[in-house]
Design a protein around this motif. Structure first.
Motif, PDB file in Angstrom:
ATOM      1  N   UNK A   1       0.838  -1.183   0.000  1.00  0.00           N
ATOM      2  CA  UNK A   1       0.000   0.000   0.000  1.00  0.00           C
ATOM      3  C   UNK A   1       0.878   1.239   0.000  1.00  0.00           C
ATOM      4  N   UNK A   2       0.559   2.162  -0.868  1.00  0.00           N
ATOM      5  CA  UNK A   2       1.316   3.398  -0.975  1.00  0.00           C
ATOM      6  C   UNK A   2       0.521   4.550  -0.371  1.00  0.00           C
ATOM      7  N   UNK A   3       1.248   5.530   0.136  1.00  0.00           N
ATOM      8  CA  UNK A   3       0.614   6.723   0.674  1.00  0.00           C
ATOM      9  C   UNK A   3       0.070   7.557  -0.488  1.00  0.00           C
ATOM     10  N   UNK A   4      -1.157   8.030  -0.350  1.00  0.00           N
ATOM     11  CA  UNK A   4      -1.773   8.906  -1.340  1.00  0.00           C
ATOM     12  C   UNK A   4      -1.940  10.269  -0.682  1.00  0.00           C
ATOM     13  N   UNK A   5      -1.689  11.331  -1.449  1.00  0.00           N
ATOM     14  CA  UNK A   5      -1.787  12.680  -0.898  1.00  0.00           C
ATOM     15  C   UNK A   5      -2.499  13.588  -1.888  1.00  0.00           C
ATOM     16  N   UNK A   6      -3.382  14.427  -1.350  1.00  0.00           N
ATOM     17  CA  UNK A   6      -4.080  15.439  -2.141  1.00  0.00           C
ATOM     18  C   UNK A   6      -3.969  16.764  -1.406  1.00  0.00           C
ATOM     19  N   UNK A   7      -3.562  17.806  -2.118  1.00  0.00           N
ATOM     20  CA  UNK A   7      -3.394  19.124  -1.504  1.00  0.00           C
ATOM     21  C   UNK A   7      -4.147  20.164  -2.320  1.00  0.00           C
ATOM     22  N   UNK A   8      -4.858  21.032  -1.614  1.00  0.00           N
ATOM     23  CA  UNK A   8      -5.606  22.128  -2.219  1.00  0.00           C
ATOM     24  C   UNK A   8      -5.302  23.384  -1.419  1.00  0.00           C
ATOM     25  N   UNK A   9      -5.125  24.510  -2.112  1.00  0.00           N
ATOM     26  CA  UNK A   9      -4.890  25.752  -1.367  1.00  0.00           C
ATOM     27  C   UNK A   9      -5.582  26.924  -2.025  1.00  0.00           C
ATOM     28  N   UNK A  10      -5.774  27.960  -1.201  1.00  0.00           N
ATOM     29  CA  UNK A  10      -6.451  29.175  -1.676  1.00  0.00           C
ATOM     30  C   UNK A  10      -6.026  30.339  -0.792  1.00  0.00           C
ATOM     31  N   UNK A  11      -5.932  31.507  -1.397  1.00  0.00           N
ATOM     32  CA  UNK A  11      -5.744  32.739  -0.645  1.00  0.00           C
ATOM     33  C   UNK A  11      -7.131  33.328  -0.407  1.00  0.00           C
ATOM     34  N   UNK A  12      -7.405  33.664   0.849  1.00  0.00           N
ATOM     35  CA  UNK A  12      -8.709  34.200   1.247  1.00  0.00           C
ATOM     36  C   UNK A  12      -8.502  35.635   1.729  1.00  0.00           C
ATOM     37  N   UNK A  13      -9.377  36.531   1.312  1.00  0.00           N
ATOM     38  CA  UNK A  13      -9.276  37.948   1.674  1.00  0.00           C
ATOM     39  C   UNK A  13      -9.932  38.205   3.027  1.00  0.00           C
ATOM     40  N   UNK A  14      -9.324  37.651   4.064  1.00  0.00           N
ATOM     41  CA  UNK A  14      -9.761  37.845   5.457  1.00  0.00           C
ATOM     42  C   UNK A  14      -8.569  37.514   6.340  1.00  0.00           C
ATOM     43  N   UNK A  15      -8.602  38.007   7.584  1.00  0.00           N
ATOM     44  CA  UNK A  15      -7.464  37.744   8.472  1.00  0.00           C
ATOM     45  C   UNK A  15      -7.458  36.281   8.922  1.00  0.00           C
ATOM     46  N   UNK A  16      -6.277  35.810   9.294  1.00  0.00           N
ATOM     47  CA  UNK A  16      -6.076  34.392   9.619  1.00  0.00           C
ATOM     48  C   UNK A  16      -6.951  33.930  10.784  1.00  0.00           C
ATOM     49  N   UNK A  17      -7.130  34.761  11.786  1.00  0.00           N
ATOM     50  CA  UNK A  17      -7.941  34.359  12.939  1.00  0.00           C
ATOM     51  C   UNK A  17      -9.395  34.104  12.534  1.00  0.00           C
ATOM     52  N   UNK A  18      -9.939  34.981  11.698  1.00  0.00           N
ATOM     53  CA  UNK A  18     -11.314  34.822  11.225  1.00  0.00           C
ATOM     54  C   UNK A  18     -11.461  33.543  10.411  1.00  0.00           C
ATOM     55  N   UNK A  19     -10.490  33.289   9.535  1.00  0.00           N
ATOM     56  CA  UNK A  19     -10.521  32.102   8.681  1.00  0.00           C
ATOM     57  C   UNK A  19     -10.414  30.832   9.525  1.00  0.00           C
ATOM     58  N   UNK A  20      -9.466  30.821  10.459  1.00  0.00           N
ATOM     59  CA  UNK A  20      -9.287  29.641  11.308  1.00  0.00           C
ATOM     60  C   UNK A  20     -10.538  29.380  12.139  1.00  0.00           C
ATOM     61  N   UNK A  21     -11.095  30.437  12.723  1.00  0.00           N
ATOM     62  CA  UNK A  21     -12.298  30.274  13.546  1.00  0.00           C
ATOM     63  C   UNK A  21     -13.453  29.684  12.742  1.00  0.00           C
ATOM     64  N   UNK A  22     -13.593  30.096  11.478  1.00  0.00           N
ATOM     65  CA  UNK A  22     -14.665  29.563  10.634  1.00  0.00           C
ATOM     66  C   UNK A  22     -14.441  28.077  10.351  1.00  0.00           C
ATOM     67  N   UNK A  23     -13.197  27.689  10.081  1.00  0.00           N
ATOM     68  CA  UNK A  23     -12.902  26.273   9.833  1.00  0.00           C
ATOM     69  C   UNK A  23     -13.093  25.418  11.081  1.00  0.00           C
ATOM     70  N   UNK A  24     -12.728  25.957  12.234  1.00  0.00           N
ATOM     71  CA  UNK A  24     -12.752  25.201  13.493  1.00  0.00           C
ATOM     72  C   UNK A  24     -14.141  25.123  14.118  1.00  0.00           C
ATOM     73  N   UNK A  25     -15.091  25.904  13.610  1.00  0.00           N
ATOM     74  CA  UNK A  25     -16.455  25.913  14.140  1.00  0.00           C
ATOM     75  C   UNK A  25     -17.268  24.813  13.455  1.00  0.00           C
ATOM     76  N   UNK A  26     -17.240  23.627  14.047  1.00  0.00           N
ATOM     77  CA  UNK A  26     -17.923  22.475  13.457  1.00  0.00           C
ATOM     78  C   UNK A  26     -19.424  22.492  13.708  1.00  0.00           C
ATOM     79  N   UNK A  27     -19.896  23.312  14.622  1.00  0.00           N
ATOM     80  CA  UNK A  27     -21.335  23.372  14.921  1.00  0.00           C
ATOM     81  C   UNK A  27     -22.094  24.208  13.887  1.00  0.00           C
ATOM     82  N   UNK A  28     -21.615  25.431  13.631  1.00  0.00           N
ATOM     83  CA  UNK A  28     -22.375  26.357  12.788  1.00  0.00           C
ATOM     84  C   UNK A  28     -21.728  26.615  11.429  1.00  0.00           C
ATOM     85  N   UNK A  29     -20.457  26.951  11.440  1.00  0.00           N
ATOM     86  CA  UNK A  29     -19.795  27.361  10.206  1.00  0.00           C
ATOM     87  C   UNK A  29     -19.494  26.197   9.266  1.00  0.00           C
TER      88      UNK A  29
END
Length: 147
Positions: free
Chosen positions: A1-29
């Motif tokens: 079995x070989x390791x498989x990897x997929x990477x996706x990236x994007x620049x978002x026009x918002x500050x890092x704290x706002x972006x991280x908080x949105x990703x980490x909010x599993x209840x609402x966001x």
């Protein structure tokens, strides 16, 4: 079995704290960020970053559905890691400042793939499919947090 990897990236026009908080909010966001490939979404423990346990089904193709039960951790500042209890799949979200109120978000998913000819096709096509799926998540994230 070989390791498989997929990477996706994007620049978002918002500050890092706002972006991280949105990703980490599993209840609402987070549920609002997921495209049609995800179903049966349920937060089972926590709901905000580390300590969260979340379930969903990921339908990567018409025949390929993964039943995921993910443990969430935050090993370093700006990093969110989702480890699937049902497989070897791990998705790491890295959120870093990119200057002028912009943020780079990189999602990297790895897993142990199949061997043989099936593994060849998995290593060839699965990363492209996941790039589309995670690209949709990042587009939804940008739409949610950009002002």
């Amino acid at each position: 079995m070989a390791q498989v990897e997929a990477t996706t990236e994007r620049i978002v026009a918002a500050d890092a704290e706002t972006v991280f908080d949105a990703l980490a909010d599993y209840r609402d966001s987070r549920p609002r960020l997921l495209p049609e490939h995800f179903s049966e979404y349920e937060v089972r423990e926590g709901g905000d970053g580390a300590g969260t346990l979340v379930h969903w089904k990921l339908q990567a193709t018409s025949k390929r559905v993964r039943d995921c039960l993910l443990e969430v951790s935050e090993p370093t500042d700006g990093e969110l890691v989702e480890k699937d209890r049902n497989s070897t799949m791990v998705t790491t979200w890295r959120v870093t400042p990119a200057g002028d109120g912009r943020t780079r978000v990189v999602a990297t998913t790895t897993w142990k793939g199949a061997g043989g000819i099936g593994g060849f096709f998995e290593r060839t096509f699965a990363p492209k499919g996941l790039d589309r799926i995670y690209g949709a998540i990042l587009a939804n994230l940008a739409a949610q947090v950009e002002k």
